[in-house]
Write a protein that holds these residues in place. Structure first.
Motif, mmCIF file in Angstrom:
data_model
loop_
_atom_site.group_PDB
_atom_site.id
_atom_site.type_symbol
_atom_site.label_atom_id
_atom_site.label_comp_id
_atom_site.label_asym_id
_atom_site.label_seq_id
_atom_site.Cartn_x
_atom_site.Cartn_y
_atom_site.Cartn_z
ATOM 1 N N ASN A 1 2.607 3.724 -6.497
ATOM 2 C CA ASN A 1 1.610 3.916 -5.516
ATOM 3 C C ASN A 1 0.868 2.666 -5.485
ATOM 4 N N GLY A 2 0.404 2.455 -4.168
ATOM 5 C CA GLY A 2 -0.443 1.005 -4.061
ATOM 6 C C GLY A 2 0.567 -0.018 -4.254
ATOM 7 N N GLY B 1 0.720 -1.186 0.043
ATOM 8 C CA GLY B 1 0.032 0.093 0.048
ATOM 9 C C GLY B 1 0.667 1.241 -0.154
ATOM 10 N N ARG C 1 -1.531 2.182 -11.134
ATOM 11 C CA ARG C 1 -0.975 2.761 -9.897
ATOM 12 C C ARG C 1 0.512 3.246 -10.086
#
Length: 118
Positions: free
Chosen positions: A84-85, A15, A67
């Motif tokens: 990201n993520g 995450g 992402r």
């Protein structure tokens, strides 16, 4: 190519976000592309994302679409990969490259380890 291994890679939890950067020495032509590939342990190197240096057109592998974001700073001859993520399956050594095709690099920088824990 010089891959800024000290900036971007690391160990993070699922995450989280990381940004990789890669600076290229010498001239980059508008017809060139720069990109990021990754290689997980025991697997072949795979395409992640690339960008056409002149037009800025970007390309992404399906697993990272939405992402990851690739960008470039033409003044600094640098390409970035904002991740990201992050997921555990993103764990790999990430390599930047430069080439005449968005999917086929001719020169590679040093790898940067990205480890994502669950």
């Amino acid at each position: 190519l010089s891959s800024a291994a000290g900036v971007g890679g690391g160990l993070v939890q699922a995450g989280a976000s990381l940004r990789l950067s890669c600076a290229a020495s010498g001239r980059i032509f508008s017809s060139d592309s720069m990109g990021w590939f990754r290689q997980a342990t025991g697997k072949e190197r795979e395409f992640v994302a690339s960008i056409r240096w002149g037009a800025g057109t970007t390309y992404y592998a399906d697993p990272v679409k939405g992402r990851f974001t690739i960008s470039r700073n033409k003044a600094e001859n640098t390409v970035y990969l904002q991740m990201n993520g992050l997921k555990p399956e993103d764990t790999a050594v990430y390599y930047c490259g430069i080439g005449r095709s968005p999917w086929d690099m001719d020169y590679w920088g040093k790898g940067t380890q990205v480890t994502v824990s669950s």
